[in-house]
Design a protein around this motif. Sequence first.
Motif, mmCIF file in Angstrom:
data_model
loop_
_atom_site.group_PDB
_atom_site.id
_atom_site.type_symbol
_atom_site.label_atom_id
_atom_site.label_comp_id
_atom_site.label_asym_id
_atom_site.label_seq_id
_atom_site.Cartn_x
_atom_site.Cartn_y
_atom_site.Cartn_z
ATOM 1 N N LYS A 41 0.918 -1.147 0.032
ATOM 2 C CA LYS A 41 0.064 -0.097 -0.049
ATOM 3 C C LYS A 41 0.904 1.243 -0.005
ATOM 4 C CE LYS A 41 -3.499 2.269 3.234
ATOM 5 N NZ LYS A 41 -4.160 2.221 4.300
ATOM 6 N N ILE A 42 0.646 2.418 -0.992
ATOM 7 C CA ILE A 42 1.428 3.161 -1.179
ATOM 8 C C ILE A 42 0.795 4.562 -1.005
ATOM 9 C CG2 ILE A 42 3.258 4.484 -2.614
ATOM 10 C CD1 ILE A 42 3.937 1.788 -3.726
ATOM 11 N N LYS A 43 1.173 5.412 -0.286
ATOM 12 C CA LYS A 43 0.389 6.756 -0.346
ATOM 13 C C LYS A 43 0.799 7.488 -1.669
ATOM 14 C CE LYS A 43 -1.249 10.628 2.547
ATOM 15 N NZ LYS A 43 -2.607 10.378 2.028
ATOM 16 N N TYR A 44 -0.111 7.887 -2.595
ATOM 17 C CA TYR A 44 0.134 8.783 -3.724
ATOM 18 C C TYR A 44 -0.642 10.021 -3.514
ATOM 19 C CZ TYR A 44 0.471 9.898 -8.503
ATOM 20 O OH TYR A 44 0.793 10.478 -9.819
ATOM 21 N N ASN A 45 -0.051 11.474 -3.418
ATOM 22 C CA ASN A 45 -0.797 12.473 -3.135
ATOM 23 C C ASN A 45 -1.700 12.248 -2.296
ATOM 24 O OD1 ASN A 45 0.697 13.611 -5.388
ATOM 25 N ND2 ASN A 45 -0.792 12.946 -6.874
ATOM 26 N N ASP A 46 -3.132 12.567 -2.475
ATOM 27 C CA ASP A 46 -4.051 12.314 -1.433
ATOM 28 C C ASP A 46 -4.788 11.107 -1.361
ATOM 29 O OD1 ASP A 46 -3.762 15.085 -0.695
ATOM 30 O OD2 ASP A 46 -5.108 16.020 -2.172
ATOM 31 N N THR A 47 -4.210 10.119 -1.954
ATOM 32 C CA THR A 47 -4.898 8.909 -1.863
ATOM 33 C C THR A 47 -3.939 7.784 -1.659
ATOM 34 O OG1 THR A 47 -6.568 7.284 -3.078
ATOM 35 C CG2 THR A 47 -4.792 8.593 -4.348
ATOM 36 N N TYR A 48 -4.174 6.446 -1.953
ATOM 37 C CA TYR A 48 -3.258 5.245 -1.830
ATOM 38 C C TYR A 48 -3.469 4.518 -3.283
ATOM 39 C CZ TYR A 48 -2.980 6.010 3.209
ATOM 40 O OH TYR A 48 -2.600 6.463 4.320
ATOM 41 N N LEU A 49 -2.523 3.853 -3.568
ATOM 42 C CA LEU A 49 -2.231 2.816 -4.596
ATOM 43 C C LEU A 49 -2.066 1.547 -3.868
ATOM 44 C CD1 LEU A 49 0.032 4.780 -7.333
ATOM 45 C CD2 LEU A 49 -2.574 4.474 -7.191
ATOM 46 N N TYR A 50 -2.442 0.431 -4.438
ATOM 47 C CA TYR A 50 -2.497 -0.717 -4.075
ATOM 48 C C TYR A 50 -1.814 -1.774 -4.883
ATOM 49 C CZ TYR A 50 -5.747 1.289 -0.788
ATOM 50 O OH TYR A 50 -6.411 2.279 -0.136
ATOM 51 N N TYR A 51 -0.913 -2.589 -4.355
ATOM 52 C CA TYR A 51 -0.376 -3.631 -5.492
ATOM 53 C C TYR A 51 -0.811 -4.981 -4.762
ATOM 54 C CZ TYR A 51 2.525 -0.080 -7.978
ATOM 55 O OH TYR A 51 2.755 0.904 -8.487
ATOM 56 N N THR A 52 -1.266 -6.015 -5.712
ATOM 57 C CA THR A 52 -1.721 -7.032 -5.121
ATOM 58 C C THR A 52 -0.992 -8.422 -5.827
ATOM 59 O OG1 THR A 52 -3.264 -6.944 -7.210
ATOM 60 C CG2 THR A 52 -4.048 -6.055 -5.002
ATOM 61 N N LYS A 53 -1.371 -9.412 -5.585
ATOM 62 C CA LYS A 53 -0.825 -10.778 -5.929
ATOM 63 C C LYS A 53 -1.969 -11.834 -5.621
ATOM 64 C CE LYS A 53 2.921 -14.081 -4.665
ATOM 65 N NZ LYS A 53 1.917 -14.987 -4.004
ATOM 66 N N GLY A 54 -2.275 -12.567 -6.602
ATOM 67 C CA GLY A 54 -2.909 -13.981 -6.277
ATOM 68 C C GLY A 54 -2.322 -14.808 -5.400
ATOM 69 N N ASP A 55 -3.001 -15.306 -4.394
ATOM 70 C CA ASP A 55 -2.566 -16.462 -3.569
ATOM 71 C C ASP A 55 -1.797 -17.527 -4.373
ATOM 72 O OD1 ASP A 55 -3.198 -14.726 -1.399
ATOM 73 O OD2 ASP A 55 -5.144 -16.103 -0.921
#
Length: 102
Positions: A41-55
């Motif tokens: 989870k990365i803070k980007y400006n006034d929001t967040y970006l999420y990086y995901t991975k399938g189990d």
Amino acid sequence: GPDINVGDVVIVNQKYDGINENDVIAYKKDKIIIVHRVVKKIKYNDTYLYYTKGDANNNTDEFAIERDMILGIVQYKIPYIGYPTVWFNKGRSELNVRWKKI
């Protein structure tokens, strides 16, 4: 969040306060609904970006998930109840083989 396997049916909570690393989320990308675990989870400006991975995947997805793509957080799973749909989508021959084994 729960470990998700092929064939599991998931219950998604569309009302959530926040998303954290290790949560399993459902999101829409290119008109396809994907259920993957948040690994970063990365803070980007006034929001967040999420990086995901399938189990079941070895690598993290190569794109960031933005808030407006997210449908909700997976709360529960019903193991393997969706397998008839998985078999049907993979092709008739596999469906026939699987039904004979049951």
